[in-house]
Design an enzyme around this catalytic site. Structure first.
Site, PDB file in Angstrom:
ATOM      1  CD  GLU A 227      68.901   2.456  13.261  1.00 30.39           C
ATOM      2  OE1 GLU A 227      68.973   1.444  12.556  1.00 30.39           O
ATOM      3  OE2 GLU A 227      69.862   3.192  13.496  1.00 30.39           O
ATOM      4  CE  LYS A 229      72.366  12.160  16.542  1.00 34.16           C
ATOM      5  NZ  LYS A 229      73.422  12.241  17.537  1.00 34.16           N
ATOM      6  NE  ARG A 249      81.460  11.694  14.024  1.00 32.62           N
ATOM      7  CZ  ARG A 249      80.317  12.281  14.062  1.00 32.62           C
ATOM      8  NH1 ARG A 249      79.328  11.735  14.693  1.00 32.62           N
ATOM      9  NH2 ARG A 249      80.129  13.415  13.496  1.00 32.62           N
ATOM     10  CD  GLU A 279      76.761   6.886  19.343  1.00 31.81           C
ATOM     11  OE1 GLU A 279      77.181   6.640  18.188  1.00 31.81           O
ATOM     12  OE2 GLU A 279      76.850   8.005  19.864  1.00 31.81           O
ATOM     13  CG  PHE A 319      73.773   1.948  14.115  1.00 29.46           C
ATOM     14  CD1 PHE A 319      74.433   2.286  12.957  1.00 29.46           C
ATOM     15  CD2 PHE A 319      74.181   2.518  15.319  1.00 29.46           C
ATOM     16  CE1 PHE A 319      75.493   3.177  12.986  1.00 29.46           C
ATOM     17  CE2 PHE A 319      75.237   3.416  15.360  1.00 29.46           C
ATOM     18  CZ  PHE A 319      75.902   3.738  14.186  1.00 29.46           C
ATOM     19  NE  ARG A 394      77.453  16.157   8.154  1.00 29.79           N
ATOM     20  CZ  ARG A 394      77.411  15.753   9.418  1.00 29.79           C
ATOM     21  NH1 ARG A 394      76.273  15.353   9.950  1.00 29.79           N
ATOM     22  NH2 ARG A 394      78.482  15.751  10.165  1.00 29.79           N
ATOM     23  CE  LYS A 400      72.632  15.691  12.857  1.00 32.37           C
ATOM     24  NZ  LYS A 400      74.070  15.609  12.880  1.00 32.37           N
TER      25      LYS A 400
HETATM   26  P1  AMP Z   1      75.765  13.881  15.019  1.00 32.35           P
HETATM   27  O1  AMP Z   1      76.930  13.570  15.915  1.00 32.35           O
HETATM   28  O2  AMP Z   1      74.780  14.816  15.655  1.00 32.35           O
HETATM   29  O3  AMP Z   1      76.179  14.291  13.621  1.00 32.35           O
HETATM   30  O4  AMP Z   1      74.939  12.515  14.829  1.00 32.35           O
HETATM   31  C1  AMP Z   1      75.485  11.389  14.205  1.00 32.35           C
HETATM   32  C2  AMP Z   1      76.009  10.434  15.244  1.00 32.35           C
HETATM   33  O5  AMP Z   1      74.968   9.878  16.030  1.00 32.35           O
HETATM   34  C3  AMP Z   1      76.675   9.196  14.677  1.00 32.35           C
HETATM   35  O6  AMP Z   1      77.978   9.427  14.234  1.00 32.35           O
HETATM   36  C4  AMP Z   1      76.643   8.250  15.859  1.00 32.35           C
HETATM   37  O7  AMP Z   1      77.771   8.476  16.687  1.00 32.35           O
HETATM   38  C5  AMP Z   1      75.427   8.683  16.644  1.00 32.35           C
HETATM   39  N1  AMP Z   1      74.331   7.691  16.687  1.00 32.35           N
HETATM   40  C6  AMP Z   1      73.614   7.392  17.787  1.00 32.35           C
HETATM   41  N2  AMP Z   1      72.672   6.474  17.515  1.00 32.35           N
HETATM   42  C7  AMP Z   1      72.773   6.173  16.191  1.00 32.35           C
HETATM   43  C8  AMP Z   1      72.052   5.307  15.311  1.00 32.35           C
HETATM   44  N3  AMP Z   1      71.024   4.565  15.723  1.00 32.35           N
HETATM   45  N4  AMP Z   1      72.437   5.271  14.005  1.00 32.35           N
HETATM   46  C9  AMP Z   1      73.464   6.039  13.566  1.00 32.35           C
HETATM   47  N5  AMP Z   1      74.173   6.873  14.359  1.00 32.35           N
HETATM   48  C10 AMP Z   1      73.837   6.959  15.663  1.00 32.35           C
END
Ligand code: AMP
Length: 561
Positions: A227, A229, A249, A279, A319, A394, A400
């Site tokens: 997906e 991000k 969050r 998101e 999502f 996590r 990611k």
């Molecule tokens: P990070 O903030 O780098 O830990 O990445 C996780 C965050 O990416 C999640 O908490 C969401 O806010 C964001 N996010 C963006 N697109 C997606 C997606 N398709 N699925 C899940 N999280 C997403």
């Protein structure tokens, strides 16, 4: 700390244990309820003056002398009450309901009402009780008790250590420690085992691990759902009839900041009862193109929301679905949850599913990654189609893939501010550098990773002491691990993004200490602030020690090549 809590919980009756749990954490309700125990020091001072029958100047003088409102109250009330017979003890209910009434007082004349109500409570209190009441409501108590410590203590008080997992699961599904404590105490562990997701109670969000290449991820997840991000804010939408609530969050209720998203959800969610996630992204009002995360932060305000909605419109990309028509579907595979999500909504430009691709072809995934970046996304999240929704975890079921920077430079990371060093020269009077930490999720502590002094504008430097003032401490926080002595310490609360030149081993920073080499941790070399305040992130959302170790090892692998 756990032992004290176990003793306390064992001695607490079931009908007030929820309140005791909230008060222990310095609040009246779980995070996601928008009722704040906090009172400005000015109001507390007035109330104390009234309770002591003294002029406010005298109380202010005592506060300046003692340096803490609790201690000042204790000594003033001791003076006043000397010789009077000691009264009956205040009960938890009495204190809680007074504080609750004060917290709910709003609107014109509310300051006076708050002062009078608090003064009434303080007059009833013994000096030592007044001390802790005032410290609690002015946010000065700071016991530093983490949710995880309370979970441990509840397990030990009402079951045994092996029950910890069941209790944590309930917590991840409902985010309400008080409610769980009451159930445990009055109905026992079996009732807690039956917890499920419910509308109105926040499900702690599932998070992703991070890896450096699509190839590596494919070794962990077969034929992932890839997906985009999106670079915005995660929102959990709760719907019951026409009632919509939006949660962040960090477990805050953010419905008021996103009336447009709430409206879209009301119209486009066809089911009566649901919990779904997506998101939210700022978009250009003219072109509909996605804008960077920073633009969305204009919506994080209390007043002037209407203009902000007009000036900074937002879309949401969905999502996941956790509950549909009353049924908790967190244990169903992702593929099925997405299908339920698709069937539950009517897609529009502003309210639709994320862009995705199901593939196990590295080339194909890389091209999809490039298109995500071109469209203003941060990269991809690759998810296992068979995976359940792992609330609060996590996990390696979501991984990611972010853009990595030129050869030497590491990717940006999110760190939490835990200390500061006073500046010199042009920066004298402000902070010269900040001491920052990552999150050790296994041990629930914040080890430092670097000292960052560059990348700040004059404006940042000027504002910094004010932004950080509410979190100032006299000593380092119980959950911070540091080999450096900062001039000023903070409760871990504010998250910022930094980028550096490389990760190196360091004897003074505690991140991954002894994990790569004995007597050394990992530090970021030449760090700078990227200008992204991650106000949407809780300290526990900072980059984790495990992610740093993974990045450090990946770097070594590249050097070996
Ligand atoms: P990070 O903030 O780098 O830990 O990445 C996780 C965050 O990416 C999640 O908490 C969401 O806010 C964001 N996010 C963006 N697109 C997606 C997606 N398709 N699925 C899940 N999280 C997403």
């Amino acid at each position: 700390m756990t032992k004290y809590l176990v003793d306390l919980f064992k001695r607490t009756p079931g009908d007030v244990i929820d309140k005791v749990v909230y008060l222990t954490e310095g609040r009246l309700y779980p995070d996601f309820v928008d009722i704040d125990i906090g009172i400005a020091e000015k109001i507390a001072l007035k109330a104390l003056a009234m309770a002591c029958g003294l002029p406010p100047e005298r109380v202010e003088h005592e506060l300046r002398h003692k340096g803490d409102i609790g201690t000042a109250a204790e000594s003033l009330l001791k003076e006043k009450k000397q010789g009077t017979l000691s009264r009956k003890e205040l009960s938890v209910e009495e204190i809680y309901s007074s504080l609750d009434r004060i917290a709910r007082t709003k609107g014109p004349g509310s300051v006076d009402m708050k002062v009078r109500a608090l003064s009434g409570l303080l007059s009833e209190a013994k000096p030592v009780e007044a001390k802790y009441i005032l410290r609690t409501i002015t946010g000065k108590m700071r016991l530093g008790i983490a949710d995880m410590t309370i979970l441990d203590a509840l397990a030990q008080a009402f079951a045994d250590k092996s029950a910890r997992q069941i209790i944590e699961r309930a917590y991840n599904l409902t985010s309400d420690l008080g409610d769980i404590a009451r159930t445990l105490c009055t109905e026992g562990l079996e009732a807690v085992r039956k917890y499920h997701a419910r509308v109105g109670r926040l499900v702690r969000m599932m998070l992703a691990q991070r890896m450096e290449s699509a190839g590596e991820i494919l070794e962990k997840i077969r034929r992932p759902i890839c997906e985009w991000k999106y670079d915005g804010e995660r929102i959990q939408i709760h719907k019951l009839g026409d009632e919509i609530s939006l949660f962040s969050r960090r477990l805050e209720n953010i419905t008021a900041q996103y009336p447009d998203i709430a409206d879209l959800a009301r119209r486009s969610l066809k089911v009566k009862e649901a919990i779904i996630e997506g998101e939210c992204v700022a978009v250009d009002a003219d072109t509909g193109a996605m804008l960077p995360f920073q633009d969305l932060m204009h919506r994080r305000r209390k007043y002037g929301i209407e203009e902000a909605v007009r000036e900074f419109p937002a879309h949401i990309y969905l999502f996941d679905a956790l509950l549909i028509e009353g049924e908790d579907i967190t244990q169903k595979p992702l593929i099925e949850r997405r299908e339920r999500l698709r069937n539950a909504i009517e897609e529009t430009a502003g309210f639709r599913l994320v862009n995705y691709l199901i593939s196990d072809n590295v080339k194909e995934i890389e091209t999809f990654f490039e298109s995500a970046i071109e469209n203003g996304c941060e990269g991809l999240i690759l998810k296992s189609g068979d995976s359940t929704y792992q609330a609060g975890a996590r996990s390696w079921l979501w991984i990611k893939l972010k853009r990595s920077y030129q050869s030497k430079m590491i990717e940006p990371i999110d760190v939490v501010i835990v200390g500061a060093f006073m500046g010199r020269g042009r920066r004298s009077g402000s902070y010269g550098a900040l001491l920052v930490s990552v999150y050790d999720s296994e041990r629930d502590v914040f080890p430092t990773i670097t000292k960052v002094g560059s990348g700040f504008t004059d404006e940042d430097l000027k504002n910094m002491p004010e932004v950080l003032a509410p979190y100032r401490l006299e000593h380092s926080h119980a959950r911070v691990e540091s080999g450096l002595e900062a001039d000023i310490w903070f409760t871990p609360a504010v998250v910022i993004e930094i980028i550096g030149d490389e990760l190196t081993l360091s004897p003074v920073h505690m991140c991954a200490y002894n994990r790569i080499r004995e007597n050394a941790g990992i530090a970021v070399r030449f760090p700078r602030f990227t200008h992204r305040w991650r106000m949407d992130k809780a300290p526990e959302d900072a980059t984790t020690v495990d992610e740093i170790i993974e990045m450090y090892r990946a770097r070594l692998r590249k050097i070996e090549l």
